[in-house]
Design an enzyme around this catalytic site. Sequence first.
Site, PDB file in Angstrom:
ATOM      1  N   LYS A  67      44.730 122.322  41.432  1.00  0.00           N
ATOM      2  CA  LYS A  67      45.525 123.557  41.313  1.00  0.00           C
ATOM      3  C   LYS A  67      46.430 123.743  42.540  1.00  0.00           C
ATOM      4  O   LYS A  67      47.600 124.045  42.408  1.00  0.00           O
ATOM      5  CB  LYS A  67      44.623 124.796  41.171  1.00  0.00           C
ATOM      6  CG  LYS A  67      43.733 124.786  39.943  1.00  0.00           C
ATOM      7  CD  LYS A  67      43.009 126.111  39.774  1.00  0.00           C
ATOM      8  CE  LYS A  67      42.009 126.428  40.876  1.00  0.00           C
ATOM      9  NZ  LYS A  67      40.850 125.526  40.943  1.00  0.00           N
ATOM     10  N   ARG A  89      38.450 134.930  38.989  1.00  0.00           N
ATOM     11  CA  ARG A  89      37.419 133.897  38.841  1.00  0.00           C
ATOM     12  C   ARG A  89      36.195 134.424  38.088  1.00  0.00           C
ATOM     13  O   ARG A  89      35.244 133.676  37.893  1.00  0.00           O
ATOM     14  CB  ARG A  89      36.981 133.457  40.226  1.00  0.00           C
ATOM     15  CG  ARG A  89      37.083 131.960  40.490  1.00  0.00           C
ATOM     16  CD  ARG A  89      36.831 131.794  41.951  1.00  0.00           C
ATOM     17  NE  ARG A  89      36.610 130.498  42.450  1.00  0.00           N
ATOM     18  CZ  ARG A  89      37.458 129.882  43.284  1.00  0.00           C
ATOM     19  NH1 ARG A  89      38.622 130.412  43.583  1.00  0.00           N
ATOM     20  NH2 ARG A  89      37.111 128.737  43.817  1.00  0.00           N
ATOM     21  N   ARG A 109      38.446 114.712  50.101  1.00  0.00           N
ATOM     22  CA  ARG A 109      39.608 115.442  50.658  1.00  0.00           C
ATOM     23  C   ARG A 109      39.508 115.567  52.174  1.00  0.00           C
ATOM     24  O   ARG A 109      38.439 115.855  52.721  1.00  0.00           O
ATOM     25  CB  ARG A 109      39.673 116.869  50.085  1.00  0.00           C
ATOM     26  CG  ARG A 109      39.926 116.915  48.609  1.00  0.00           C
ATOM     27  CD  ARG A 109      40.503 118.237  48.159  1.00  0.00           C
ATOM     28  NE  ARG A 109      39.611 119.361  48.287  1.00  0.00           N
ATOM     29  CZ  ARG A 109      39.644 120.421  47.472  1.00  0.00           C
ATOM     30  NH1 ARG A 109      40.516 120.477  46.478  1.00  0.00           N
ATOM     31  NH2 ARG A 109      38.819 121.412  47.647  1.00  0.00           N
ATOM     32  N   ARG A 153      36.915 120.201  54.793  1.00  0.00           N
ATOM     33  CA  ARG A 153      36.475 121.575  54.586  1.00  0.00           C
ATOM     34  C   ARG A 153      34.956 121.599  54.516  1.00  0.00           C
ATOM     35  O   ARG A 153      34.352 120.739  53.890  1.00  0.00           O
ATOM     36  CB  ARG A 153      37.055 122.087  53.259  1.00  0.00           C
ATOM     37  CG  ARG A 153      38.120 123.124  53.430  1.00  0.00           C
ATOM     38  CD  ARG A 153      38.796 123.431  52.124  1.00  0.00           C
ATOM     39  NE  ARG A 153      37.939 124.125  51.169  1.00  0.00           N
ATOM     40  CZ  ARG A 153      38.369 124.604  49.999  1.00  0.00           C
ATOM     41  NH1 ARG A 153      39.622 124.448  49.641  1.00  0.00           N
ATOM     42  NH2 ARG A 153      37.532 125.207  49.177  1.00  0.00           N
ATOM     43  N   ARG A 161      29.679 124.867  43.639  1.00  0.00           N
ATOM     44  CA  ARG A 161      30.996 125.413  43.271  1.00  0.00           C
ATOM     45  C   ARG A 161      31.320 125.078  41.813  1.00  0.00           C
ATOM     46  O   ARG A 161      31.874 125.906  41.091  1.00  0.00           O
ATOM     47  CB  ARG A 161      32.080 124.846  44.211  1.00  0.00           C
ATOM     48  CG  ARG A 161      31.964 125.418  45.619  1.00  0.00           C
ATOM     49  CD  ARG A 161      32.793 124.654  46.633  1.00  0.00           C
ATOM     50  NE  ARG A 161      34.208 124.693  46.385  1.00  0.00           N
ATOM     51  CZ  ARG A 161      35.086 123.835  46.906  1.00  0.00           C
ATOM     52  NH1 ARG A 161      34.675 122.868  47.713  1.00  0.00           N
ATOM     53  NH2 ARG A 161      36.355 123.943  46.646  1.00  0.00           N
TER      54      ARG A 161
HETATM   55  P1  AMP Z   1      38.879 127.779  46.781  1.00  0.00           P
HETATM   56  O1  AMP Z   1      39.701 127.442  47.977  1.00  0.00           O
HETATM   57  O2  AMP Z   1      39.674 128.433  45.669  1.00  0.00           O
HETATM   58  O3  AMP Z   1      38.068 126.600  46.291  1.00  0.00           O
HETATM   59  O4  AMP Z   1      37.832 128.902  47.260  1.00  0.00           O
HETATM   60  C1  AMP Z   1      36.895 128.637  48.278  1.00  0.00           C
HETATM   61  C2  AMP Z   1      35.746 129.637  48.183  1.00  0.00           C
HETATM   62  O5  AMP Z   1      36.259 130.965  48.386  1.00  0.00           O
HETATM   63  C3  AMP Z   1      35.038 129.697  46.840  1.00  0.00           C
HETATM   64  O6  AMP Z   1      34.030 128.709  46.728  1.00  0.00           O
HETATM   65  C4  AMP Z   1      34.449 131.105  46.877  1.00  0.00           C
HETATM   66  O7  AMP Z   1      33.310 131.189  47.710  1.00  0.00           O
HETATM   67  C5  AMP Z   1      35.559 131.893  47.555  1.00  0.00           C
HETATM   68  N1  AMP Z   1      36.516 132.444  46.562  1.00  0.00           N
HETATM   69  C6  AMP Z   1      37.835 132.127  46.438  1.00  0.00           C
HETATM   70  N2  AMP Z   1      38.394 132.832  45.447  1.00  0.00           N
HETATM   71  C7  AMP Z   1      37.424 133.627  44.943  1.00  0.00           C
HETATM   72  C8  AMP Z   1      37.385 134.574  43.880  1.00  0.00           C
HETATM   73  N3  AMP Z   1      38.462 134.860  43.130  1.00  0.00           N
HETATM   74  N4  AMP Z   1      36.205 135.202  43.637  1.00  0.00           N
HETATM   75  C9  AMP Z   1      35.110 134.945  44.378  1.00  0.00           C
HETATM   76  N5  AMP Z   1      35.073 134.044  45.376  1.00  0.00           N
HETATM   77  C10 AMP Z   1      36.225 133.389  45.662  1.00  0.00           C
END
Ligand code: AMP
Length: 215
Positions: free
Chosen positions: A13, A88, A127, A160, A171
């Site tokens: 994404k 989400r 990554r 990360r 996740r």
């Molecule tokens: P991402 O970079 O989108 O993979 O997000 C990293 C982490 O941030 C996720 O594993 C969640 O812990 C948190 N996170 C990001 N977006 C959301 C969301 N919309 N709702 C809840 N947690 C989120």
Amino acid sequence: MIVVFLGPPGAGKGTQCKLLVDKYHLEHLSSGDILRAERKQGTELGKQAQSYMDAGGLVPDELIVAMMMKEIQARQNSKGFILDGFPRTLGQAHALDEALKKASKSVDVVLNLAVDDDKLEERITGRRSCPKCGATYHIIFNPPANDNMCDAGCGPLTQRKDDTAEVVRNRIKAYHEQTAPLIEYYRKQGNVHDIDGNAAIEDVTAAVCSVMDKL
Ligand code: AMP
């Protein structure tokens, strides 16, 4: 125009969003990026989100909804934006719809990037990124010229903290349990476009652009 990008972690994404932002002059609003910036700045929100993120779980809706509404309201006059990683959960999707309705707006298009589970772990755990210039790499699919060093000469690459195998599994689980139901939610609104995210980056981009060009 308001675009929602759905897809499991590791679907690509972020990569596709960067390309779309340039081509269609939209803003990229990534909830994960905003949370990581909050953590870096040591804000109260960043501290509250930390344990959930490190474990690969979702940060509670009330924190996320407040954070994202602030970002969206600040862009009321923008040409449009792409929401990446938000909503989400169904609760977040309802909150978003309500807020947009009040501003006589709605989600215009949902891009659903589907990738097979067995590919996700390899994509995510490989990554790496440069903490200085932000360049991104993958140890197998897009390796740096010198082992773990940025090609731009900045120094060592980092991974990360939540891109490790154990956290990635959580996740992916959170995606299936809490986020995948959004596909049906938006399908009922009639604005979902399915994109095969298993394909090469440029083929995925072409598929995404063919949807966007028709809008
Ligand atoms: P991402 O970079 O989108 O993979 O997000 C990293 C982490 O941030 C996720 O594993 C969640 O812990 C948190 N996170 C990001 N977006 C959301 C969301 N919309 N709702 C809840 N947690 C989120």
